[in-house]
Design an enzyme around this catalytic site. Sequence first.
Site, PDB file in Angstrom:
ATOM      1  CB  SER A  16      -0.973   0.004   1.183  1.00  0.00           C
ATOM      2  OG  SER A  16      -1.964  -0.982   0.977  1.00  0.00           O
ATOM      3  CB  THR A  61      -4.364  -4.784   7.134  1.00  0.00           C
ATOM      4  OG1 THR A  61      -4.396  -6.129   6.622  1.00  0.00           O
ATOM      5  CG2 THR A  61      -3.052  -4.525   7.823  1.00  0.00           C
ATOM      6  CE  LYS A  65      -8.705  -5.812   6.072  1.00  0.00           C
ATOM      7  NZ  LYS A  65      -8.951  -6.528   4.813  1.00  0.00           N
ATOM      8  CG  ASP A  98     -10.898  -5.290   1.746  1.00  0.00           C
ATOM      9  OD1 ASP A  98      -9.945  -4.792   1.127  1.00  0.00           O
ATOM     10  OD2 ASP A  98     -10.835  -5.626   2.946  1.00  0.00           O
ATOM     11  N   GLY A 124     -12.340 -12.865   6.244  1.00  0.00           N
ATOM     12  CA  GLY A 124     -12.587 -11.461   5.921  1.00  0.00           C
ATOM     13  C   GLY A 124     -12.813 -11.245   4.430  1.00  0.00           C
ATOM     14  CG  ASN A 144     -14.945 -21.642   5.005  1.00  0.00           C
ATOM     15  OD1 ASN A 144     -13.983 -21.279   4.318  1.00  0.00           O
ATOM     16  ND2 ASN A 144     -14.923 -21.625   6.325  1.00  0.00           N
ATOM     17  NE  ARG A 145      -9.753 -25.476   6.600  1.00  0.00           N
ATOM     18  CZ  ARG A 145      -8.526 -25.060   6.836  1.00  0.00           C
ATOM     19  NH1 ARG A 145      -7.495 -25.709   6.329  1.00  0.00           N
ATOM     20  NH2 ARG A 145      -8.308 -23.986   7.572  1.00  0.00           N
TER      21      ARG A 145
END
Length: 263
Positions: A16, A61, A65, A98, A124, A144-145
């Site tokens: 960034s 971050t 967050k 995001d 996230g 998702n797992r």
Amino acid sequence: MDVFGLIGNPVGHSLSPAMHEAAYEKLDMDARYVTFSPEPSALERALDGAGALGIVGLNVTVPFKETVCEYLETDDLAGRIGAVNTVDVGAGTGHNTDAAGIVRALREHDVALDGTAVVVGAGGAGRAATFALADQGMTVRVANRTVARAERLVTAGPAASAHGLDEAPGLLDAADLLVNATSVGMEEDATPVPTDALHADLAVLDAVYRPLETSLLRAANRVGATTVDGGWMLLYQGVEAFELWTGRAAPVATMNDALRTRV
Ligand code: ATR
């Protein structure tokens, strides 16, 4: 001089600063972008201090967050996602670029935001992708797992369904878009879904940007799918943050060059 920055831990390898400072230079702005790693217990004081010092904007971050939401007024989308990555320090407001960045990255690659999306991952990045795509009117399947985590995400309100990762290949048959929001493929030669589930009618967005060309995107290219690498997501969340803070159109090509020469 206007000061912008990033708070998180770690922030040492962040792209960034280079991306934003390239924009300041291009637009001849007297501005700097610096990184900060406050102790978690000092987050509230850090935000107060940023305000007192006149810092204009902060990106946020890992690991802040979610917790940063306690100290800010979040906009509707960030509130629903439950995560903030961009703070307008003066206004005391938190935003989630995001999500907007995912939409813009796909649009810039002419990916139609209708039909069905399979989002693999419920952290996230998965949350941001799910809310963003559901808000665009897509039918979203979150695989998702850990199924319970996908279920928790869906309970938070987006128009989406929750699935185990083993269901992803079947869901991809009828899908138009696949988003990899897991960390699978990061500095390793692995894919989050079996590559034989990919097909030519699919667009594939990978949130992983190190490397830019993941095994997933290589396999997607081989079958003729449209591919969008994680550098575009990173770029457009930064572009959206820049535009929110400055009210100016971001020099997108300059920011993209700065990012891609350093990934
Ligand atoms: P981020 O905020 O970047 O999304 P995260 O919150 O740590 O990061 O989430 C990582 C995501 O990658 C999760 O969806 C995780 O699945 P679990 O919820 O089951 O942990 C997923 N993930 C990480 N390693 C994985 C692996 N080897 N196989 C499948 N999914 C994986």
